[in-house]
Design a protein around this motif. Structure first.
Motif, PDB file in Angstrom:
ATOM      1  N   VAL A  27      -0.952  14.488  -0.962  1.00  9.31           N
ATOM      2  CA  VAL A  27      -1.951  15.186  -1.783  1.00  9.31           C
ATOM      3  C   VAL A  27      -2.850  14.151  -2.440  1.00  9.31           C
ATOM      4  CG1 VAL A  27      -2.333  16.754  -3.721  1.00  9.31           C
ATOM      5  CG2 VAL A  27      -0.334  17.052  -2.262  1.00  9.31           C
ATOM      6  N   MET A  28      -4.173  14.331  -2.281  1.00 13.81           N
ATOM      7  CA  MET A  28      -5.126  13.389  -2.877  1.00 13.81           C
ATOM      8  C   MET A  28      -6.079  14.156  -3.785  1.00 13.81           C
ATOM      9  SD  MET A  28      -5.746  10.860   0.299  1.00 13.81           S
ATOM     10  CE  MET A  28      -5.927   9.554  -0.862  1.00 13.81           C
ATOM     11  N   ALA A  29      -6.161  13.700  -5.032  1.00 11.42           N
ATOM     12  CA  ALA A  29      -7.032  14.363  -6.003  1.00 11.42           C
ATOM     13  C   ALA A  29      -7.959  13.304  -6.586  1.00 11.42           C
ATOM     14  CB  ALA A  29      -6.196  15.029  -7.092  1.00 11.42           C
ATOM     15  N   ASN A  70       0.825  -1.211   0.000  1.00 11.46           N
ATOM     16  CA  ASN A  70       0.000   0.000   0.000  1.00 11.46           C
ATOM     17  C   ASN A  70       0.856   1.258   0.000  1.00 11.46           C
ATOM     18  OD1 ASN A  70      -0.100   1.384   2.836  1.00 11.46           O
ATOM     19  ND2 ASN A  70       0.026  -0.818   3.190  1.00 11.46           N
ATOM     20  N   THR A  71       0.186   2.385  -0.140  1.00  3.07           N
ATOM     21  CA  THR A  71       0.892   3.662  -0.291  1.00  3.07           C
ATOM     22  C   THR A  71       0.910   4.457   1.016  1.00  3.07           C
ATOM     23  OG1 THR A  71      -1.175   4.412  -1.259  1.00  3.07           O
ATOM     24  CG2 THR A  71       0.603   3.939  -2.782  1.00  3.07           C
ATOM     25  N   THR A  72       0.552   3.805   2.105  1.00  7.56           N
ATOM     26  CA  THR A  72       0.830   4.224   3.489  1.00  7.56           C
ATOM     27  C   THR A  72       0.136   5.512   3.967  1.00  7.56           C
ATOM     28  OG1 THR A  72       2.841   5.575   3.228  1.00  7.56           O
ATOM     29  CG2 THR A  72       3.136   3.187   3.233  1.00  7.56           C
ATOM     30  N   VAL A  73      -0.975   5.869   3.347  1.00 12.14           N
ATOM     31  CA  VAL A  73      -1.672   7.077   3.811  1.00 12.14           C
ATOM     32  C   VAL A  73      -2.467   6.746   5.081  1.00 12.14           C
ATOM     33  CG1 VAL A  73      -3.352   8.875   3.248  1.00 12.14           C
ATOM     34  CG2 VAL A  73      -1.863   7.934   1.452  1.00 12.14           C
ATOM     35  N   VAL A  74      -2.273   7.575   6.107  1.00 15.25           N
ATOM     36  CA  VAL A  74      -2.968   7.399   7.385  1.00 15.25           C
ATOM     37  C   VAL A  74      -3.766   8.676   7.663  1.00 15.25           C
ATOM     38  CG1 VAL A  74      -2.646   7.049   9.866  1.00 15.25           C
ATOM     39  CG2 VAL A  74      -1.137   5.891   8.255  1.00 15.25           C
ATOM     40  N   ARG A  75      -5.037   8.518   7.991  1.00 11.38           N
ATOM     41  CA  ARG A  75      -5.909   9.690   8.231  1.00 11.38           C
ATOM     42  C   ARG A  75      -7.167   9.200   8.931  1.00 11.38           C
ATOM     43  NH1 ARG A  75      -9.917   9.403   4.189  1.00 11.38           N
ATOM     44  NH2 ARG A  75      -9.451   7.664   2.804  1.00 11.38           N
ATOM     45  N   SER A  76      -7.970  10.146   9.434  1.00 14.77           N
ATOM     46  CA  SER A  76      -9.256   9.742  10.026  1.00 14.77           C
ATOM     47  C   SER A  76     -10.347  10.718   9.592  1.00 14.77           C
ATOM     48  CB  SER A  76      -9.153   9.682  11.558  1.00 14.77           C
ATOM     49  OG  SER A  76      -8.884  10.963  12.080  1.00 14.77           O
ATOM     50  N   VAL A  82      -5.714  10.638  -8.932  1.00 15.40           N
ATOM     51  CA  VAL A  82      -4.297  10.465  -8.607  1.00 15.40           C
ATOM     52  C   VAL A  82      -4.074  10.961  -7.177  1.00 15.40           C
ATOM     53  CG1 VAL A  82      -3.367  12.714  -9.381  1.00 15.40           C
ATOM     54  CG2 VAL A  82      -1.943  10.671  -9.524  1.00 15.40           C
ATOM     55  N   TYR A  83      -3.112  10.364  -6.483  1.00 17.49           N
ATOM     56  CA  TYR A  83      -2.680  10.893  -5.188  1.00 17.49           C
ATOM     57  C   TYR A  83      -1.197  10.599  -5.053  1.00 17.49           C
ATOM     58  CZ  TYR A  83      -2.859   6.059  -3.563  1.00 17.49           C
ATOM     59  OH  TYR A  83      -2.656   4.708  -3.431  1.00 17.49           O
ATOM     60  N   LEU A  84      -0.524  11.361  -4.213  1.00 16.01           N
ATOM     61  CA  LEU A  84       0.915  11.156  -4.101  1.00 16.01           C
ATOM     62  C   LEU A  84       1.471  11.685  -2.785  1.00 16.01           C
ATOM     63  CD1 LEU A  84       2.873  13.797  -6.166  1.00 16.01           C
ATOM     64  CD2 LEU A  84       0.429  13.891  -5.887  1.00 16.01           C
ATOM     65  N   GLY A 116     -10.252   7.294   0.145  1.00 16.89           N
ATOM     66  CA  GLY A 116      -9.147   8.031  -0.477  1.00 16.89           C
ATOM     67  C   GLY A 116      -9.131   7.784  -1.970  1.00 16.89           C
ATOM     68  N   VAL A 117      -9.470   6.565  -2.352  1.00 15.71           N
ATOM     69  CA  VAL A 117      -9.503   6.158  -3.738  1.00 15.71           C
ATOM     70  C   VAL A 117     -10.895   5.609  -3.962  1.00 15.71           C
ATOM     71  CG1 VAL A 117      -8.637   4.424  -5.317  1.00 15.71           C
ATOM     72  CG2 VAL A 117      -7.072   5.577  -3.786  1.00 15.71           C
ATOM     73  N   ALA A 118     -11.567   6.076  -5.001  1.00 17.06           N
ATOM     74  CA  ALA A 118     -12.956   5.683  -5.206  1.00 17.06           C
ATOM     75  C   ALA A 118     -13.102   4.175  -5.145  1.00 17.06           C
ATOM     76  CB  ALA A 118     -13.418   6.196  -6.555  1.00 17.06           C
ATOM     77  N   GLY A 167     -11.117  -2.589   1.650  1.00 14.56           N
ATOM     78  CA  GLY A 167     -10.999  -2.013   0.317  1.00 14.56           C
ATOM     79  C   GLY A 167      -9.678  -1.317   0.104  1.00 14.56           C
ATOM     80  N   THR A 168      -9.774  -0.072  -0.365  1.00 19.24           N
ATOM     81  CA  THR A 168      -8.557   0.665  -0.706  1.00 19.24           C
ATOM     82  C   THR A 168      -7.973   1.395   0.509  1.00 19.24           C
ATOM     83  OG1 THR A 168      -9.838   2.638  -1.273  1.00 19.24           O
ATOM     84  CG2 THR A 168      -9.438   1.066  -3.048  1.00 19.24           C
ATOM     85  N   GLY A 169      -8.575   1.207   1.708  1.00 12.92           N
ATOM     86  CA  GLY A 169      -8.179   2.091   2.800  1.00 12.92           C
ATOM     87  C   GLY A 169      -7.938   1.478   4.153  1.00 12.92           C
ATOM     88  N   GLY A 170      -7.463   0.234   4.223  1.00 18.44           N
ATOM     89  CA  GLY A 170      -7.345  -0.413   5.537  1.00 18.44           C
ATOM     90  C   GLY A 170      -6.014  -0.253   6.234  1.00 18.44           C
ATOM     91  N   PHE A 171      -5.000   0.252   5.536  1.00 22.67           N
ATOM     92  CA  PHE A 171      -3.693   0.344   6.204  1.00 22.67           C
ATOM     93  C   PHE A 171      -3.797   1.256   7.420  1.00 22.67           C
ATOM     94  CE2 PHE A 171       0.458   2.536   6.711  1.00 22.67           C
ATOM     95  CZ  PHE A 171       1.183   1.463   7.157  1.00 22.67           C
ATOM     96  N   LYS A 172      -4.413   2.411   7.204  1.00 23.86           N
ATOM     97  CA  LYS A 172      -4.541   3.402   8.282  1.00 23.86           C
ATOM     98  C   LYS A 172      -5.264   2.844   9.506  1.00 23.86           C
ATOM     99  CE  LYS A 172      -7.398   5.896   5.627  1.00 23.86           C
ATOM    100  NZ  LYS A 172      -7.993   4.883   4.721  1.00 23.86           N
ATOM    101  N   ALA A 173      -6.106   1.837   9.258  1.00 23.79           N
ATOM    102  CA  ALA A 173      -6.950   1.307  10.340  1.00 23.79           C
ATOM    103  C   ALA A 173      -6.264   0.198  11.122  1.00 23.79           C
ATOM    104  CB  ALA A 173      -8.241   0.758   9.737  1.00 23.79           C
TER     105      ALA A 173
HETATM  106  O1  PYC Z   1      -7.561   5.353   2.199  1.00 26.50           O
HETATM  107  O2  PYC Z   1      -6.337   7.122   2.454  1.00 26.50           O
HETATM  108  C1  PYC Z   1      -6.648   6.106   1.851  1.00 26.50           C
HETATM  109  C2  PYC Z   1      -5.881   5.748   0.663  1.00 26.50           C
HETATM  110  C3  PYC Z   1      -4.931   6.487   0.092  1.00 26.50           C
HETATM  111  C4  PYC Z   1      -4.484   5.782  -0.970  1.00 26.50           C
HETATM  112  C5  PYC Z   1      -5.164   4.623  -1.038  1.00 26.50           C
HETATM  113  N1  PYC Z   1      -6.027   4.613  -0.017  1.00 26.50           N
END
Ligand code: PYC
Ligand code: FAD
Length: 415
Positions: free
Chosen positions: A274-276, A75-81, A281-283, A412-414, A364-370
């Motif tokens: 940055v998430m768009a 994963n791309t390591t984004v952490v947020r809440s 795209v995000y980076l 973060g990602v649709a 889905g696309t967002g479990g690393f942060k969790a």
């Molecule tokens: O859930 O924040 C997110 C994320 C970023 C990129 C992929 N997932």
């Protein structure tokens, strides 16, 4: 384990061969109180919190390969809440608070860096969604700020904020406490800490069957023989439909590839995430200097851990529209993982129709942060045979009652 300066120097000069193993490599026992299937961050964190929070140490984590090489290592390591619904806000904020002390807790540098996560808005609709989300976040006591285009220009000088830009901006939303962490460190840190509390981490051990007796789980068949278990928790991300299928449990999950790529390393140019979402795209920039760049998921179900080329083209087109400064940046590596998506873009953590069999999936696309929060509540669910207050609205029942937790806009990602 703590190291003295001399032992660190000795290890640095003497090569890694003499380094102690960070976790044991035991033969599987014939029986465990709890078996966790899946040695990604979620499975390992669950094992750690079973031991640390509940004193349950007769636990095995069964991983079909080496630990941490699934989505945890991809994963791309984004952490947020910065989520919309109260249920998600509480769950992800609990995880974020655990992140804030995790290096100390695990005595392992997770390289957690609260550099801020900025979401960009290009349309009135997105701006309205962000305003609504910011209001909800404030009500939940979660930090956030709405940004004007002028704020964005100050915050991210290399972003093309001109009216004539390829993608003209209307504003943004930042969560300053969000950021990045080192993905491998999460697997290794939890593995080492769980091992120290007595958990057996068994690599190269694929689960091939889930045995039941009288509607109750009694163990698993594996590539290393049968292992009996009092309780079984499954945390295998993109492969949850396959593994839960072994117990005859159908999940409302579809599995898709999600890809990412990294550039060659360059000097520091981007100090935030940055998430768009609108342009897919995000980076962020890694501590090594590489730009870590992600895209939308590939929109076909698949278990092939690679993505399609047209997505890379679109992702880089969007990147250059936002950051013309990267026009001569060279890309180094591309990869994909398989993500497990539920219809409401929220996770499933709870009991299953089979007694003593529990499932943790749908991130889905967002479990690393969790990861820390997920392990915390999944361990509680397994021990108490009922959800923790933080995951009581994330169980399978919601697909019967219709009380979904729709986070499609905050993903973060649709997905
Ligand atoms: O859930 O924040 C997110 C994320 C970023 C990129 C992929 N997932
Ligand atoms: P995994 O790390 O995949 O672990 C599951 C493990 O189960 C695997 O190691 C697998 O080998 C094992 N397994 C499977 N089948 C069996 C079996 N039969 N027997 C034994 N073991 C088995 N999330 C974020 O929050 N932020 C991001 O920036 C982000 N970016 C992402 C970018 C990409 C390209 C991808 C693919 C995902 C991204 N995610 C992100 C999502 C995140 O990676 C996942 O939600 C999270 O890592 C899932 O962790 P896990 O431990 O459940 O899964």
């Amino acid at each position: 384990m703590r190291y003295s300066l001399w032992s660190l120097l000795g290890n640095a000069i003497g090569g890694h061969e003499r380094w102690p193993r960070a976790w044991r490599s035991p033969e599987p026992k014939r029986f465990y109180d709890v078996v966790i299937v899946g040695g990604g961050g979620h499975g390992l964190a669950t094992a750690y919190y079973l031991a640390r929070n509940h004193g349950i140490t007769d636990v095995a984590v069964l991983e079909r390969g080496p630990i941490g090489l699934g989505n945890t290592g991809r994963n791309t390591t984004v952490v947020r809440s910065n989520y919309l619904c109260d249920d998600s806000a509480h769950l992800y904020e609990h995880a974020l608070k655990l992140w804030e002390n995790l290096s100390h807790e695990l005595n392992f540098n997770t390289m957690f860096s609260q550099r801020g996560v900025v979401n960009l808005a290009f349309t009135r609709h997105e701006l309205a969604e962000m305003e609504r989300r910011a209001g909800a976040m404030r009500l939940n006591g979660i930090d956030c700020e709405l940004l004007t285009v002028a704020d964005l220009k100050r915050w991210i000088p290399i972003l093309d904020t001109r009216d004539t830009a390829r993608h003209p901006l209307l504003g943004g939303l930042v969560q300053r406490r969000g950021g990045n962490a080192r993905h491998d460190a999460i697997a290794w840190g939890y593995a080492r800490a769980a091992n120290a509390l007595g958990v057996d981490i068994i690599e190269n051990c694929a689960v091939t069957g889930i045995r039941q007796h009288g509607g109750r789980v009694v163990g698993v068949d594996t590539s290393r023989g049968h292992i009996a278990a009092g309780r079984v928790g499954v945390a295998v991300a993109g492969h949850c439909s396959v593994v839960m299928g072994l117990a005859g449990v159908k999940l409302p999950i579809q599995s898709f590839p999600l890809q990412a790529l990294v550039s060659e390393p360059v000097k520091p140019v981007l100090h935030t995430v940055v998430m768009a979402g609108h342009v897919h795209v995000y980076l962020s920039q890694s501590d090594k200097g590489e730009l870590v760049i992600g895209a939308a998921r590939d929109n076909y179900v698949s278990y092939a851990q690679r993505g399609s080329f047209h997505l890379i083209e679109e992702q880089l087109r969007a990147l250059l529209g936002l950051f013309p400064v990267f026009s001569r940046l060279r890309m180094m590596r591309q990869w994909a993982g398989i993500v497990d998506c539920a219809p409401d873009a929220s996770p499933i953590i709870g009991k299953t129709p089979v007694a003593n069999l529990y499932v943790n999936c749908g991130w889905g696309t967002g479990g690393f942060k969790a990861t820390p929060g997920s392990g915390w509540v999944f361990a509680h669910t397994i021990v108490n045979d009922e959800p923790h207050p933080l995951n009581r609205n994330f169980t399978l029942e919601r697909f019967h009652t219709g009380r979904l937790v729709d986070e499609a806009a905050a993903a973060g990602v649709a997905h």
